[in-house]
Design a protein around this motif. Sequence first.
Motif, PDB file in Angstrom:
ATOM      1  N   ASP A 193       0.819  -1.132   0.097  1.00  0.00           N
ATOM      2  CA  ASP A 193      -0.039   0.002  -0.079  1.00  0.00           C
ATOM      3  C   ASP A 193       0.964   1.286   0.038  1.00  0.00           C
ATOM      4  O   ASP A 193       0.564   2.391  -0.436  1.00  0.00           O
ATOM      5  N   TYR A 194       2.042   1.260   0.590  1.00  0.00           N
ATOM      6  CA  TYR A 194       2.918   2.378   0.805  1.00  0.00           C
ATOM      7  C   TYR A 194       3.535   2.655  -0.591  1.00  0.00           C
ATOM      8  O   TYR A 194       4.203   3.889  -0.644  1.00  0.00           O
ATOM      9  N   TRP A 195       3.529   1.791  -1.626  1.00  0.00           N
ATOM     10  CA  TRP A 195       4.423   2.194  -2.778  1.00  0.00           C
ATOM     11  C   TRP A 195       3.798   3.234  -3.793  1.00  0.00           C
ATOM     12  O   TRP A 195       2.412   3.456  -3.645  1.00  0.00           O
ATOM     13  N   ARG A 196       4.566   4.131  -4.145  1.00  0.00           N
ATOM     14  CA  ARG A 196       4.114   5.272  -4.894  1.00  0.00           C
ATOM     15  C   ARG A 196       4.883   5.239  -6.117  1.00  0.00           C
ATOM     16  O   ARG A 196       5.957   4.964  -6.389  1.00  0.00           O
ATOM     17  N   CYS A 197       4.497   6.142  -7.066  1.00  0.00           N
ATOM     18  CA  CYS A 197       5.456   6.183  -8.473  1.00  0.00           C
ATOM     19  C   CYS A 197       6.882   6.684  -8.115  1.00  0.00           C
ATOM     20  O   CYS A 197       6.870   7.744  -7.618  1.00  0.00           O
TER      21      CYS A 197
END
Length: 234
Positions: free
Chosen positions: A47-51
């Motif tokens: 969930d914490y992953w971002r571009c």
Amino acid sequence: MIPGGPEAGFAADARPACGSCGAVYDPAVGDPGREVPPGTPFGGLPDYWRCPGCGGPQHGYTVAAPPGADPMDARVAALTASYRLIAERDMAGVPICNAALAVEALGFRPHGPGWIGCVIAPWFLNAVLIPRDPALWADRRDGDKVQIGLPSGAYRFTAARVGVLGTLAVIPLASAMNVFTDQEDTRAAAVLALDHLMREPKQPTQQAEPPPASDADAMRPALSRRSLFGRTRR
């Protein structure tokens, strides 16, 4: 309730791109710098992953649709694929599920900020509004209420985050799915519910006596607008 998941509509080998900066996520490579090992599909990202390019959210990633594809059809197909994966992975054999039912979306049409229709699953029957802009309700948490006007009146939808589709707006129509005998019976209930939601109210007229109900009608589960839709007063 609609279970969510960032896998919505993406195949395991899909290479989606960020809509803001164009950065591509390759599942064969993963993102080791953010503790994502090679072989991790987009649907398996934490969930914490971002571009990594611009810091944008996961729902900003898309897979290019085939030329000429209808955006509504693409979103509905993505939603259906997500629920089918959940049904196979998480809900098989769960007592609340009706084994006679399968995941199906029906009746979707444009309305307001997106597209509205019904979704059948072995564990729920919901009216669902998919936003055109996945970031439309990004500030809403799962379970938050969103008031939206429909032709029949104003309703309190429930926010439900579903991965790359963003946050959907949902009206639970039925949760005790064992009242339905088969898929055809559930489709009929979904069509009836959607017809109630999307029908303009008639002008008051002198009420006529309703025709007597047949035995078959008396045995069919009732879909009450008041009990099922949670309509708010204007």
